[in-house]
Scaffold this motif. Structure first.
Motif, PDB file in Angstrom:
ATOM      1  N   UNK A 235       1.147  -1.197   0.232  1.00 20.49           N
ATOM      2  CA  UNK A 235      -0.138   0.126   0.277  1.00 20.49           C
ATOM      3  C   UNK A 235       0.987   1.348   0.311  1.00 20.49           C
ATOM      4  N   UNK A 236       2.494   0.807   0.661  1.00 19.35           N
ATOM      5  CA  UNK A 236       2.859   2.349   0.461  1.00 19.35           C
ATOM      6  C   UNK A 236       3.638   2.139  -1.266  1.00 19.35           C
ATOM      7  N   UNK A 237       3.469   1.213  -1.713  1.00 19.96           N
ATOM      8  CA  UNK A 237       2.873   1.536  -3.547  1.00 19.96           C
ATOM      9  C   UNK A 237       2.629   1.944  -3.664  1.00 19.96           C
ATOM     10  N   UNK A 238       1.120   1.680  -3.827  1.00 20.43           N
ATOM     11  CA  UNK A 238      -0.132   1.987  -4.482  1.00 20.43           C
ATOM     12  C   UNK A 238      -0.801   1.686  -2.756  1.00 20.43           C
ATOM     13  N   UNK A 239      -1.504   2.843  -3.058  1.00 18.50           N
ATOM     14  CA  UNK A 239      -2.677   3.124  -2.338  1.00 18.50           C
ATOM     15  C   UNK A 239      -3.960   1.488  -2.426  1.00 18.50           C
ATOM     16  N   UNK A 240      -4.403   0.469  -1.448  1.00 21.98           N
ATOM     17  CA  UNK A 240      -4.973  -0.539  -2.272  1.00 21.98           C
ATOM     18  C   UNK A 240      -4.095  -1.703  -2.632  1.00 21.98           C
ATOM     19  N   UNK A 241      -3.006  -1.503  -2.839  1.00 19.65           N
ATOM     20  CA  UNK A 241      -2.335  -2.362  -3.561  1.00 19.65           C
ATOM     21  C   UNK A 241      -2.544  -3.548  -3.549  1.00 19.65           C
ATOM     22  N   UNK A 242      -2.383  -3.725  -2.062  1.00 17.60           N
ATOM     23  CA  UNK A 242      -2.267  -5.541  -1.062  1.00 17.60           C
ATOM     24  C   UNK A 242      -3.867  -6.018  -1.624  1.00 17.60           C
ATOM     25  N   UNK A 243      -4.802  -5.341  -1.750  1.00 17.10           N
ATOM     26  CA  UNK A 243      -5.726  -5.897  -1.363  1.00 17.10           C
ATOM     27  C   UNK A 243      -5.947  -6.529  -3.307  1.00 17.10           C
ATOM     28  N   UNK A 244      -5.737  -6.079  -4.081  1.00 13.65           N
ATOM     29  CA  UNK A 244      -6.051  -5.810  -5.448  1.00 13.65           C
ATOM     30  C   UNK A 244      -4.315  -6.915  -5.877  1.00 13.65           C
TER      31      UNK A 244
END
Length: 266
Positions: A235-244
């Protein structure tokens, strides 16, 4: 045939004195390498002082790594260049010692890798994996996974890697993270060819640690989303990336006929 009063050392006595097995003494007798000069009336072997001297020379040469046939030549062929042969043997032993020393170093690295993962200092780890890298993470992973085949595979790979190798792996992970973020920003939906390719690319990159099946990847995807450390990274790389990221892993698994809800570590 000598009578029962014949004196000499028995096989057992010679074995104890020279530190060789009775079986070896019998073999050397049978092959003619070192035969006892005497026998009792009952047929038991007896070794004279001269026999013992020959046996002592056999033991010395054997401990130097000389083969039994070559030992026989040393002892029985007066034309043999014994010093030259021993020099050649010394060369072979030196080469073997060097090989063993290299193996010893490799074993030390393997032990270290088993115990702490990457063979890097804390400073090297920070430089390669980033300032937010926690050097304790490999130790924590060992506590959790030390009994698994995957930890052994990871340690085997870690033992052979230098900082440049780890840097290449870290760069591949960074490139993948960037590609994941770009695809999410572009609206790539889970299950699309692009998203599936990224899920497969993740397995290829992760194979630097150990081979990752699709089912194992599904379980990791859950960890990426639920574990605070992993989730914070993505999520530091991009918000919401972990879930996606977890969603595209699950969708790719379904495309391969695997139900993410029943996936197991195999």
């Amino acid at each position: 045939m000598p009578d029962a009063d014949t004196t000499g050392l028995t096989v057992g006595q010679v074995s104890a004195r020279l530190g060789v097995t009775v079986r070896a003494l019998h073999h050397w007798d049978e092959t003619g390498l070192a035969r006892p000069s005497l026998r009792t009336a009952a047929g038991y072997r007896l070794y004279t002082p001269a026999d013992l001297e020959r046996l002592h020379r056999v033991v010395v040469y054997r401990e130097l790594g000389v083969g039994l046939d070559e030992i026989r030549t040393f002892l029985d062929d007066p034309t043999t260049d014994v010093p030259g042969a021993l020099r050649a043997q010394r060369t072979r032993l030196t080469e073997r010692i060097e090989r063993l020393q290299r193996l010893g170093g490799e074993l030390d690295r393997m032990i270290d890798a088993q115990e702490r993962g990457p063979l890097l200092t804390a400073e090297q780890q920070a430089a390669i994996f980033g300032a937010d890298w926690n050097p304790d993470w490999p130790v924590q992973a060992r506590r959790r996974y030390a009994d698994t085949p995957q930890w052994l595979q990871y340690a085997e790979r870690a033992a052979s890697r230098d900082p440049e190798d780890w840097q290449a792996i870290a760069d591949a992970v960074t490139d993948l993270d960037r590609a994941l973020a770009d695809a999410m920003d572009a609206g790539a939906a889970p299950g699309t060819p692009e998203a599936n390719r990224l899920a497969e690319r993740h397995r290829e990159v992760f194979a630097a640690y150990f081979p990752l099946t699709i089912e194992m990847q599904v379980l990791l995807g859950r960890t990426f989303e639920s574990d605070p450390g992993f989730a914070a990274h993505y999520d530091t790389v991009r918000a919401g990336l972990a879930a996606w990221f977890r969603q595209i892993i699950d969708a790719n698994a379904r495309a391969h006929g695997i139900d993410p809800d029943t996936a197991t570590w195999r």
